[in-house]
Motif scaffolding. Structure first.
Motif, PDB file in Angstrom:
ATOM      1  N   VAL A  42     -32.991  23.756  54.757  1.00  0.00           N
ATOM      2  CA  VAL A  42     -33.870  23.013  55.620  1.00  0.00           C
ATOM      3  C   VAL A  42     -35.232  23.570  55.674  1.00  0.00           C
ATOM      4  O   VAL A  42     -36.252  22.728  55.598  1.00  0.00           O
ATOM      5  N   GLY A  43     -35.137  24.737  55.880  1.00  0.00           N
ATOM      6  CA  GLY A  43     -36.616  25.336  56.230  1.00  0.00           C
ATOM      7  C   GLY A  43     -37.336  25.342  54.803  1.00  0.00           C
ATOM      8  O   GLY A  43     -38.751  25.299  55.012  1.00  0.00           O
ATOM      9  N   ARG A  44     -36.885  25.341  53.636  1.00  0.00           N
ATOM     10  CA  ARG A  44     -37.561  25.418  52.466  1.00  0.00           C
ATOM     11  C   ARG A  44     -38.159  23.764  52.152  1.00  0.00           C
ATOM     12  O   ARG A  44     -39.094  23.652  51.310  1.00  0.00           O
ATOM     13  N   ALA A  45     -37.557  23.084  52.787  1.00  0.00           N
ATOM     14  CA  ALA A  45     -37.993  21.414  52.339  1.00  0.00           C
ATOM     15  C   ALA A  45     -39.408  21.210  52.935  1.00  0.00           C
ATOM     16  O   ALA A  45     -39.864  21.595  54.032  1.00  0.00           O
ATOM     17  N   ARG A  46     -40.353  20.707  52.124  1.00  0.00           N
ATOM     18  CA  ARG A  46     -41.405  20.384  52.563  1.00  0.00           C
ATOM     19  C   ARG A  46     -41.861  18.775  51.958  1.00  0.00           C
ATOM     20  O   ARG A  46     -42.014  18.640  50.916  1.00  0.00           O
ATOM     21  N   HIS A  47     -41.925  17.963  52.852  1.00  0.00           N
ATOM     22  CA  HIS A  47     -42.111  16.505  52.796  1.00  0.00           C
ATOM     23  C   HIS A  47     -42.879  15.995  54.110  1.00  0.00           C
ATOM     24  O   HIS A  47     -42.524  16.395  55.156  1.00  0.00           O
ATOM     25  N   PRO A  48     -43.774  14.994  53.754  1.00  0.00           N
ATOM     26  CA  PRO A  48     -44.435  14.278  54.813  1.00  0.00           C
ATOM     27  C   PRO A  48     -43.646  13.806  55.837  1.00  0.00           C
ATOM     28  O   PRO A  48     -43.819  13.675  57.228  1.00  0.00           O
ATOM     29  N   ASN A  49     -42.513  13.190  55.449  1.00  0.00           N
ATOM     30  CA  ASN A  49     -41.434  12.686  56.096  1.00  0.00           C
ATOM     31  C   ASN A  49     -40.062  13.420  56.899  1.00  0.00           C
ATOM     32  O   ASN A  49     -39.346  13.011  57.439  1.00  0.00           O
ATOM     33  N   VAL A  50     -40.272  14.598  56.726  1.00  0.00           N
ATOM     34  CA  VAL A  50     -39.486  15.795  57.102  1.00  0.00           C
ATOM     35  C   VAL A  50     -40.002  16.715  58.320  1.00  0.00           C
ATOM     36  O   VAL A  50     -40.989  17.350  57.761  1.00  0.00           O
ATOM     37  N   VAL A  51     -39.448  16.680  59.262  1.00  0.00           N
ATOM     38  CA  VAL A  51     -40.024  17.620  60.399  1.00  0.00           C
ATOM     39  C   VAL A  51     -39.464  19.027  60.003  1.00  0.00           C
ATOM     40  O   VAL A  51     -38.448  19.396  59.546  1.00  0.00           O
ATOM     41  N   ARG A  52     -40.452  19.837  59.947  1.00  0.00           N
ATOM     42  CA  ARG A  52     -40.669  21.238  59.627  1.00  0.00           C
ATOM     43  C   ARG A  52     -39.897  21.917  60.577  1.00  0.00           C
ATOM     44  O   ARG A  52     -39.910  22.122  61.603  1.00  0.00           O
ATOM     45  N   LEU A  53     -38.671  22.758  59.902  1.00  0.00           N
ATOM     46  CA  LEU A  53     -37.813  23.666  60.824  1.00  0.00           C
ATOM     47  C   LEU A  53     -38.620  25.011  60.818  1.00  0.00           C
ATOM     48  O   LEU A  53     -38.807  25.518  59.898  1.00  0.00           O
ATOM     49  N   ARG A  54     -38.927  25.446  62.182  1.00  0.00           N
ATOM     50  CA  ARG A  54     -39.532  26.770  62.532  1.00  0.00           C
ATOM     51  C   ARG A  54     -38.552  27.874  62.491  1.00  0.00           C
ATOM     52  O   ARG A  54     -38.970  29.083  62.253  1.00  0.00           O
ATOM     53  N   ALA A  55     -37.576  27.787  63.303  1.00  0.00           N
ATOM     54  CA  ALA A  55     -36.590  28.918  63.569  1.00  0.00           C
ATOM     55  C   ALA A  55     -35.372  28.446  64.191  1.00  0.00           C
ATOM     56  O   ALA A  55     -35.082  27.185  64.302  1.00  0.00           O
ATOM     57  N   TYR A  56     -34.333  29.331  64.259  1.00  0.00           N
ATOM     58  CA  TYR A  56     -33.168  29.099  64.660  1.00  0.00           C
ATOM     59  C   TYR A  56     -32.676  30.181  65.841  1.00  0.00           C
ATOM     60  O   TYR A  56     -33.012  31.361  65.161  1.00  0.00           O
ATOM     61  N   TYR A  57     -31.568  29.959  66.651  1.00  0.00           N
ATOM     62  CA  TYR A  57     -30.968  31.175  67.206  1.00  0.00           C
ATOM     63  C   TYR A  57     -29.517  30.879  67.247  1.00  0.00           C
ATOM     64  O   TYR A  57     -29.129  29.710  67.545  1.00  0.00           O
ATOM     65  N   TRP A  58     -28.701  31.942  67.146  1.00  0.00           N
ATOM     66  CA  TRP A  58     -27.223  31.920  67.170  1.00  0.00           C
ATOM     67  C   TRP A  58     -26.943  33.067  67.975  1.00  0.00           C
ATOM     68  O   TRP A  58     -27.058  34.145  67.735  1.00  0.00           O
TER      69      TRP A  58
END
Length: 522
Positions: free
Chosen positions: A476-492
């Motif tokens: 998901v973080g690699r996705a680059r599209h105007p209509n896709v909200v950019r994933l910045r980070a995650y925590y587990w």
């Protein structure tokens, strides 16, 4: 003749008293005299040879009086961050037109002079970051316009006085990082209707939290009671606070179930951490059911029993009662047998479905942290089988609700937020759903607001589930599209799963895809 002309010339000159320093300047020179060390020479240009102090560094003047002719008066004194040693003289209270006194970031010692209450125009008093001692002068509440009082980071002590209720105009009260102790007085908080910020953290307050703290209608930001010794339950009345208020009750001795009333239901887990006795949502600590109270045996009857005959004492049990007892025993044995058979087949089916990987889920915490904080989404997968603490290096401090292996993993190189900053930031609930709670988080370092989704169920599932989650996050973080909200980070971690994305305001996804412009609702 020349002597007479010289005498007339001397008489024509103004007397020295015509350029004498006014009373406001003399009051400020009392502060200069009280300074025992001025390493940056911040007060060196304060001179008694000037007619007034309006040109001195750190002094602000204005025509604050309606008297005629109008003359400038001292309305502001700001000598902050200069490492000045000494004390605060009571003469500063004679500055009747003073509105703002800022002496923070020095090494001033001694008590806060009660005579400052004579400066009747004072509305902002900033004395934080010094070495002041003693109690909080109740006379400060005699200032009718006092709005901002910040004395944090000193060595003040004692209990909060009941007369604090007289500070009816106070908007910001910051007493953090002192040595105040005792119980918080009840009944004073409803008398402070203008209070917008209250920070009592890092003191030695004890006892229960006053329920009337929930009666602060204008409170905003964070109500900080952390790092004290409060005990008892979390008052349900705190749910009456506005929804924009973030609670910080960490590092106390609170106990019991967290109430799910009003704004309390929208608080994140960080609001309640390090209270060993707390349980319930949003913590991953279930509340144990309280067993019902045992009934005390009834007292023997006071009436005299009738005498029994020998035939009554030896009366045989009826046949119907014997049959009923036998049937109940058989039903109980049959029920226990059914339960044992069901548990046996359930365990067997679970082992067959897991196969040989059944032991892999017992590791509990995830050890597959793929990237360090600040890395890119294109980094290669690396797993660690060594010490658990190795997985927390590089990102946040990993101390989130006890999950020592947890780490804030940055997908985007531009995301420069540490885990500790994220957890301490102001958070506002945007909505709830089957996939958890979504918060709008405003980081204190000025970073653009982000949206944080707290997924339910913690981080259980074993290393395989962690790797799967990390692979999905990288994709998901690699996705680059105007209509896709950019994933910045995650925590587990064992206790939490967080997904950090860009925050998109004004409208919803449907309106954004259609290109419509909507007016945000208030």
């Amino acid at each position: 003749m020349a002597t007479i002309l010289l005498l007339l010339l001397l008489l024509a000159l103004p007397p020295p008293s015509a350029v004498a320093l006014n009373s406001e300047g003399l009051a400020l020179l009392a502060f200069k005299a009280a300074a025992t060390d001025d390493p940056f020479s911040a007060l060196s240009r304060w001179s008694e040879s000037d007619p007034d102090p309006c040109r001195w560094p750190g002094v602000t003047c204005a025509n604050a009086s309606s008297a005629s002719p109008a003359q400038p008066h001292v309305i502001g004194v700001a000598v902050a961050g200069k490492n000045i040693s000494g004390y605060i003289p009571s003469e500063l209270g004679s500055l009747l037109f003073l509105r703002r006194l800022n002496l923070h970031g020095n090494r001033l010692a001694g008590a806060i002079p009660a005579a400052l209450s004579n400066a009747s125009s004072l509305h902002s008093l900033y004395l934080y970051g010094n070495r002041l001692t003693g109690g909080l002068p109740v006379a400060l509440c005699d200032l009718p316009r006092l709005q901002n009082l910040d004395v944090s980071g000193n060595a003040l002590s004692g209990e909060l006085p009941l007369d604090l209720r007289n500070c009816r105009s106070l908007q910001r009260l910051v007493l953090a990082r002192n040595a105040f102790a005792g119980e918080l007085p009840a009944g004073i908080w409803p008398e402070m209707p203008s209070l917008q910020q209250l920070d009592l953290s890092s003191n030695a307050f004890n006892g229960s939290i006053p329920p009337d703290l929930g009666e602060l209608p204008r409170l905003a930001g964070t109500l900080n009671l952390s790092h004290n010794r409060f005990s008892g339950v979390v008052p349900p009345e705190l749910g009456r606070l506005p929804a924009t208020v973030t609670l910080d009750l960490r590092f106390n001795n609170l106990s019991g179930a967290i109430p799910q009333t009003g704004s309390l239901a929208s608080q994140g887990p960080t609001a309640f951490l390090n209270n060993p006795g707390l349980c319930g949502f949003p913590l991953q600590v279930p509340c144990r059911a309280v067993p019902p109270p045992t009934q005390s045996p009834r007292p023997p009857a006071t009436t005299t029993p009738l005498p029994s005959t020998a035939s009554d004492r030896h009366q045989p049990i009826k046949t119907s009662l014997i049959a009923l007892i036998s049937v109940a025993d058989a039903a109980g044995v049959a029920l226990v047998g059914v339960i044992l058979v069901y548990v046996y087949w359930k365990v067997k089916d679970r082992k067959e479905s897991r196969g040989d990987d059944g032991d892999s889920s017992k590791s509990g915490l995830c050890r597959c942290m793929l990237w360090r904080h600040g890395g890119s989404g294109d980094s290669s997968d690396t797993s660690s089988d060594g010490d658990d603490n190795d997985a927390s290096g590089g990102g946040g401090d990993g101390k989130y609700n006890g999950g020592s292996e947890g780490e804030l993993v940055a997908i985007d190189r531009g995301f420069r937020v540490e885990l500790d900053e994220l957890l301490r930031s102001s958070a506002y609930v945007l909505g709830k759903g089957g996939k958890g709670i979504v918060y709008k988080v405003v980081v204190a370092n000025g970073t653009t607001p982000v949206a944080v989704r707290r997924l339910g169920g913690g981080g259980g599932g074993g290393a395989d589930r962690c790797k799967e989650f990390a692979a999905e996050a990288r994709a998901v973080g690699r996705a680059r599209h105007p209509n896709v909200v950019r994933l910045r980070a995650y925590y587990w971690s064992a206790d939490e799963k967080l997904v950090v994305t860009d925050f998109v305001g004004n409208g919803n996804l449907a309106t954004a895809l259609r290109g419509e412009h909507t007016v945000p609702h208030h």
